[in-house]
Design an enzyme around this catalytic site. Sequence first.
Site, PDB file in Angstrom:
ATOM      1  N   GLY A 281     100.655 -27.893  54.076  1.00 59.83           N
ATOM      2  CA  GLY A 281     101.319 -28.229  55.345  1.00 59.83           C
ATOM      3  C   GLY A 281     102.002 -27.084  56.062  1.00 59.83           C
ATOM      4  O   GLY A 281     102.100 -27.079  57.284  1.00 59.83           O
TER       5      GLY A 281
ATOM      6  N   GLU B 276     108.564 -24.192  54.544  1.00 54.82           N
ATOM      7  CA  GLU B 276     108.047 -25.556  54.370  1.00 54.82           C
ATOM      8  C   GLU B 276     107.777 -26.194  55.730  1.00 54.82           C
ATOM      9  O   GLU B 276     108.368 -25.809  56.739  1.00 54.82           O
ATOM     10  CB  GLU B 276     109.105 -26.349  53.615  1.00 54.82           C
ATOM     11  CG  GLU B 276     108.764 -27.351  52.596  1.00 54.82           C
ATOM     12  CD  GLU B 276     107.384 -27.893  52.333  1.00 54.82           C
ATOM     13  OE1 GLU B 276     106.404 -27.595  53.034  1.00 54.82           O
ATOM     14  OE2 GLU B 276     107.313 -28.709  51.406  1.00 54.82           O
ATOM     15  N   ASP B 277     106.874 -27.144  55.745  1.00 54.03           N
ATOM     16  CA  ASP B 277     106.616 -27.867  56.993  1.00 54.03           C
ATOM     17  C   ASP B 277     107.718 -28.893  57.274  1.00 54.03           C
ATOM     18  O   ASP B 277     108.209 -29.002  58.381  1.00 54.03           O
ATOM     19  CB  ASP B 277     105.239 -28.557  56.944  1.00 54.03           C
ATOM     20  CG  ASP B 277     105.013 -29.400  55.695  1.00 54.03           C
ATOM     21  OD1 ASP B 277     105.891 -29.449  54.800  1.00 54.03           O
ATOM     22  OD2 ASP B 277     103.936 -30.028  55.593  1.00 54.03           O
TER      23      ASP B 277
ATOM     24  N   ASP C   4     111.667 -33.961  53.360  1.00 53.33           N
ATOM     25  CA  ASP C   4     111.722 -35.418  53.458  1.00 53.33           C
ATOM     26  C   ASP C   4     112.727 -35.913  52.402  1.00 53.33           C
ATOM     27  O   ASP C   4     113.932 -35.874  52.630  1.00 53.33           O
ATOM     28  CB  ASP C   4     110.292 -35.928  53.242  1.00 53.33           C
ATOM     29  CG  ASP C   4     110.123 -37.413  53.477  1.00 53.33           C
ATOM     30  OD1 ASP C   4     110.749 -37.954  54.398  1.00 53.33           O
ATOM     31  OD2 ASP C   4     109.342 -38.050  52.735  1.00 53.33           O
TER      32      ASP C   4
ATOM     33  N   LYS D  16     113.877 -34.354  57.962  1.00 49.24           N
ATOM     34  CA  LYS D  16     114.129 -35.796  58.136  1.00 49.24           C
ATOM     35  C   LYS D  16     115.336 -36.169  57.281  1.00 49.24           C
ATOM     36  O   LYS D  16     115.180 -36.694  56.178  1.00 49.24           O
ATOM     37  CB  LYS D  16     112.922 -36.596  57.616  1.00 49.24           C
ATOM     38  CG  LYS D  16     111.828 -36.857  58.628  1.00 49.24           C
ATOM     39  CD  LYS D  16     110.933 -37.998  58.174  1.00 49.24           C
ATOM     40  CE  LYS D  16     109.585 -37.516  57.742  1.00 49.24           C
ATOM     41  NZ  LYS D  16     108.626 -38.583  57.392  1.00 49.24           N
TER      42      LYS D  16
ATOM     43  N   PHE E 295     106.595 -40.984  60.710  1.00 50.19           N
ATOM     44  CA  PHE E 295     105.545 -40.240  60.008  1.00 50.19           C
ATOM     45  C   PHE E 295     104.839 -39.353  61.017  1.00 50.19           C
ATOM     46  O   PHE E 295     104.197 -39.837  61.952  1.00 50.19           O
ATOM     47  CB  PHE E 295     104.562 -41.164  59.291  1.00 50.19           C
ATOM     48  CG  PHE E 295     103.743 -40.401  58.281  1.00 50.19           C
ATOM     49  CD1 PHE E 295     104.253 -40.159  57.013  1.00 50.19           C
ATOM     50  CD2 PHE E 295     102.513 -39.877  58.622  1.00 50.19           C
ATOM     51  CE1 PHE E 295     103.532 -39.403  56.083  1.00 50.19           C
ATOM     52  CE2 PHE E 295     101.782 -39.121  57.698  1.00 50.19           C
ATOM     53  CZ  PHE E 295     102.296 -38.890  56.428  1.00 50.19           C
ATOM     54  N   VAL E 296     105.001 -38.053  60.837  1.00 56.42           N
ATOM     55  CA  VAL E 296     104.470 -37.118  61.825  1.00 56.42           C
ATOM     56  C   VAL E 296     103.276 -36.345  61.283  1.00 56.42           C
ATOM     57  O   VAL E 296     103.157 -36.130  60.075  1.00 56.42           O
ATOM     58  CB  VAL E 296     105.560 -36.144  62.311  1.00 56.42           C
ATOM     59  CG1 VAL E 296     106.572 -36.857  63.188  1.00 56.42           C
ATOM     60  CG2 VAL E 296     106.252 -35.437  61.149  1.00 56.42           C
TER      61      VAL E 296
ATOM     62  N   ASP F  59      99.637 -33.550  57.712  1.00 51.75           N
ATOM     63  CA  ASP F  59      98.446 -34.399  57.688  1.00 51.75           C
ATOM     64  C   ASP F  59      98.771 -35.858  57.416  1.00 51.75           C
ATOM     65  O   ASP F  59      99.824 -36.200  56.886  1.00 51.75           O
ATOM     66  CB  ASP F  59      97.499 -33.936  56.567  1.00 51.75           C
ATOM     67  CG  ASP F  59      98.049 -34.281  55.184  1.00 51.75           C
ATOM     68  OD1 ASP F  59      99.200 -33.911  54.893  1.00 51.75           O
ATOM     69  OD2 ASP F  59      97.331 -34.955  54.409  1.00 51.75           O
TER      70      ASP F  59
ATOM     71  N   ARG G 247      95.731 -31.961  60.754  1.00 51.94           N
ATOM     72  CA  ARG G 247      96.468 -30.707  60.575  1.00 51.94           C
ATOM     73  C   ARG G 247      96.254 -29.745  61.748  1.00 51.94           C
ATOM     74  O   ARG G 247      97.102 -28.919  62.051  1.00 51.94           O
ATOM     75  CB  ARG G 247      96.026 -29.997  59.286  1.00 51.94           C
ATOM     76  CG  ARG G 247      96.400 -30.727  58.001  1.00 51.94           C
ATOM     77  CD  ARG G 247      96.206 -29.796  56.807  1.00 51.94           C
ATOM     78  NE  ARG G 247      96.122 -30.506  55.542  1.00 51.94           N
ATOM     79  CZ  ARG G 247      97.159 -30.861  54.794  1.00 51.94           C
ATOM     80  NH1 ARG G 247      98.377 -30.601  55.204  1.00 51.94           N
ATOM     81  NH2 ARG G 247      96.989 -31.492  53.644  1.00 51.94           N
TER      82      ARG G 247
HETATM   83  P1  IMP Z   1     109.632 -34.328  49.880  1.00 48.32           P
HETATM   84  O1  IMP Z   1     109.387 -33.776  48.505  1.00 48.32           O
HETATM   85  O2  IMP Z   1     109.798 -35.810  49.881  1.00 48.32           O
HETATM   86  O3  IMP Z   1     110.737 -33.634  50.637  1.00 48.32           O
HETATM   87  O4  IMP Z   1     108.287 -34.208  50.669  1.00 48.32           O
HETATM   88  C1  IMP Z   1     107.803 -33.106  51.165  1.00 48.32           C
HETATM   89  C2  IMP Z   1     106.329 -33.272  51.485  1.00 48.32           C
HETATM   90  O5  IMP Z   1     105.937 -34.617  51.841  1.00 48.32           O
HETATM   91  C3  IMP Z   1     106.064 -32.435  52.697  1.00 48.32           C
HETATM   92  O6  IMP Z   1     105.834 -31.101  52.343  1.00 48.32           O
HETATM   93  C4  IMP Z   1     104.869 -33.130  53.296  1.00 48.32           C
HETATM   94  O7  IMP Z   1     103.701 -32.634  52.700  1.00 48.32           O
HETATM   95  C5  IMP Z   1     105.043 -34.579  52.937  1.00 48.32           C
HETATM   96  N1  IMP Z   1     105.607 -35.336  54.076  1.00 48.32           N
HETATM   97  C6  IMP Z   1     106.835 -35.855  54.180  1.00 48.32           C
HETATM   98  N2  IMP Z   1     107.023 -36.454  55.363  1.00 48.32           N
HETATM   99  C7  IMP Z   1     105.854 -36.322  56.039  1.00 48.32           C
HETATM  100  C8  IMP Z   1     105.401 -36.729  57.361  1.00 48.32           C
HETATM  101  O8  IMP Z   1     106.114 -37.349  58.171  1.00 48.32           O
HETATM  102  N3  IMP Z   1     104.126 -36.388  57.676  1.00 48.32           N
HETATM  103  C9  IMP Z   1     103.299 -35.701  56.839  1.00 48.32           C
HETATM  104  N4  IMP Z   1     103.681 -35.296  55.616  1.00 48.32           N
HETATM  105  C10 IMP Z   1     104.948 -35.599  55.214  1.00 48.32           C
HETATM  106 MG    MG Z   2     103.820 -30.217  52.392  1.00 49.98          MG
END
Ligand code: IMP
Ligand code: MG
Length: 182
Positions: A48, A103-104, A107, A135, A156-157, A163, A169
């Site tokens: 991402g 990081e993208d 979450d 987020k 959800f983006v 993706d 992407r």
């Molecule tokens: P975390 O470990 O929950 O913080 O998640 C991080 C990963 O979940 C990100 O690097 C994304 O790959 C994926 N992710 C979380 N939210 C989204 C979203 O809204 N769209 C797409 N991918 C997401």
């Molecule tokens: Mg990611």
Amino acid sequence: MTSDNSNHYPRPLIEQADLEAKIGELAAAVTRDYRDSERLVAIGVLKGSVFFLVDLLKRVDLAPLEVDFFQTSSYGAATEPGEVKILKDVDVSVRGADVLLIEDIVDTGYTLRTILDLLRFRKAKSVRLCTLLDKPSRRKVDVPIDYCGFQIEDLFVVGYGLDYNERFRNLPYIGVYEGEIR
Ligand code: IMP
Ligand code: MG
């Protein structure tokens, strides 16, 4: 042809011009903050972060830095929430290096928490986190964000690297995916 709406373009949330302007600001901050670094390693989290990492680093005006990648995935629903699998490790040693993690989106925070702990364990000199999107309402574990592009609602983006089932992407903007998710 399918009859669902998965071929529709996602509703724009952050336009290309706004992404570019923000990335310019982030790149200027990174350039300023790492001017005196002896060894800077920029590390992206695949897949991402790739679009963001490339655009950001092309605008970071510093002596040669190193670029490397982690790839992670969450385990299935049957395991403890928050367990993160490392699919690809970095090739370089981070010992004694200033690490900029890219990081993208943050979450729940589980992915970054795992990587930050690992980099600290490996004795990086410093670790800072740069994320395009945040987020905050979804956070489960605390992660300190040093450079943040945009805070967004719990949507959800997709696009600009993000993706839905490996699709979208390549969109040059961030859009809201409004089909069925997860
Ligand atoms: P975390 O470990 O929950 O913080 O998640 C991080 C990963 O979940 C990100 O690097 C994304 O790959 C994926 N992710 C979380 N939210 C989204 C979203 O809204 N769209 C797409 N991918 C997401
Ligand atoms: Mg990611």
